[in-house]
Design an enzyme around this catalytic site. Sequence first.
Site, PDB file in Angstrom:
ATOM      1  CB  VAL A   1      -0.964  -0.013   1.201  1.00  0.00           C
ATOM      2  CG1 VAL A   1      -1.678   1.329   1.332  1.00  0.00           C
ATOM      3  CG2 VAL A   1      -1.974  -1.138   1.049  1.00  0.00           C
ATOM      4  CB  ALA A   2       3.930   2.128   1.868  1.00  0.00           C
TER       5      ALA A   2
ATOM      6  CD  GLU B   1      -0.810   6.814  -0.871  1.00  0.00           C
ATOM      7  OE1 GLU B   1       0.234   7.427  -1.229  1.00  0.00           O
ATOM      8  OE2 GLU B   1      -0.802   5.822  -0.121  1.00  0.00           O
TER       9      GLU B   1
ATOM     10  CG  ASP C   1      -6.328  26.611 -45.115  1.00  0.00           C
ATOM     11  OD1 ASP C   1      -5.108  26.794 -45.022  1.00  0.00           O
ATOM     12  OD2 ASP C   1      -7.163  27.497 -44.930  1.00  0.00           O
TER      13      ASP C   1
END
Length: 554
Positions: free
Chosen positions: A296-297, A301, A343
């Site tokens: 998780v670390a 985040e 164009d």
Amino acid sequence: MVTIDASNAHLETAAGLLARLGTNPQTGLSSTEAEGRLRNYGPNVLNAEEPVPAWRKFLAQFTDVLVVLLIIAALISGALWLIERDTALPYEAIAILAIVFLNAVMSYLQQSRAEQAIAALKQMAAARAKVIRDGVVQQIPSAELVPGDILLIEEGDTIPADARLIQSTALQTAEAALTGESLPVSKDIAPIEHEAAVGDRHNMVFSGTSATYGHGRAVMTSTGMATQMGKIAGLLETTPDEKTPLQSELDRVGRVLGLIVIAIAVVMIATILVFEEIADFSALLDVLILGVALAVAAVPEGLPTVVTAVLSLGVQRMARRNAIVRHLAAVETLGSANVIASDKTGTLTRNEMTVKRVVTASGSIELGGIGYSPHGDVRSGDGGPVDGALRTELVRTLAAADRANNAVLQERQGRWIVQGDPTEGALIVAARKAGLEPDELDARFDRIGEVPFSSERKLMSTIHADAEREHLRAFTKGAADVLLARCSHELVGSEARPLTAERRAAIRAANDALANEALRTLAIAFRSIPRDAYRRSRLLATSSAISSSSASSE
């Protein structure tokens, strides 16, 4: 009722097309016939996507791989807290979820603001149209137009659907939105003898374009999704949604991080199990918790929030330049472009004209500013002030340009726009930069006549009653070579001097020099007309018209 195919209306004569569409150019369709055609052809609107509920739009912000990974990390962190109960609240899980929620809110609000801006742009389309029905001129909602309706076109009108011209008086339309051409296109009613591209169909007017000069009458040939603009909209509907390079890269990073997270957990747990003795289930659970906590670390985040914040800044910068971005990730796409197709002239146009330089007998004047904002520096060609004879010539030139003009300069919601021909609008803006106020010009010069621009004459002239002089004033603008041939004098300060052969050659050389700098040149002239002479010419023109009418009736 059988649907009529009018896709080749530009190849037909006006009379033949009117007969095939079953309509009369003087009385138009009957209300009953129009109602039947509306049921058959459908309303004159482009197909709209089904609105997506707000809750689905919000939930869509949580579908990115990296965001899903963060949610999983938050859930695992919460589960670990339930097992360990080492703090009062699962602070880490709450922090991760707060970051994810904040990121989703920022993206959702940006998308909502962009959609509101797009909805506002849709309101700029022609809401009503002037047509002839039951022999009476009516204004009806543009959504109720049907093939066969007789449309009346005036300068400044937005064309609500594709139509074939049956009458044209110096009519010009701006078709930049459809063809990319920045200059107005002259229209006539002659049939085209061979197949032609949309930009070369001089006898047609198209949905989404606008009339910049003159007036005319046309018969509706295509409405809704059958118009040229509708065909473009149909192509956009079938275009699959593709992820931007940034979205693809973030998804790749999310997948890689997911694999790394799993690898970290597996390696740590396996290492501990190999080198440590696990005596009971409680010790095994501690090992599992340690491996998951390390995994998780490893999840960043703050990455989604940082990306969203940076993209939001880019969106705000583009908004200040009047560019609407619906999705945040699309901001980065422009920076990833390595090929830009333009164009045939190699330019990208905003369909705006700006007067950059005015050349008179005493020198040249440079005008600053861009677009239609009436603000900008006015200075001589050598950078000095504009005064004396040069100032007099500038004022007289731009006053004439402002009066021989049918465009209207307006400010809407802090943005200056021109209703009418872009070139005429640019001349009005230049006059405002030079300090010429419209109220003062209107009070002095009351227009009493006009000779509209035509491709044969290449000039546009207006006649005005001058409140400060006995004689009338005629102001003319047009092609430099044509107008120079009609002039006998030039203005030097406040004095009119005869044009010599040397001065004519010098003026032509100056015109060529401006053209070589890719500037579009335009000449301005004026003359005095005795009131009696103007009355006699009007009387002769009226008598000629009456004689022609009598001859026709006989």
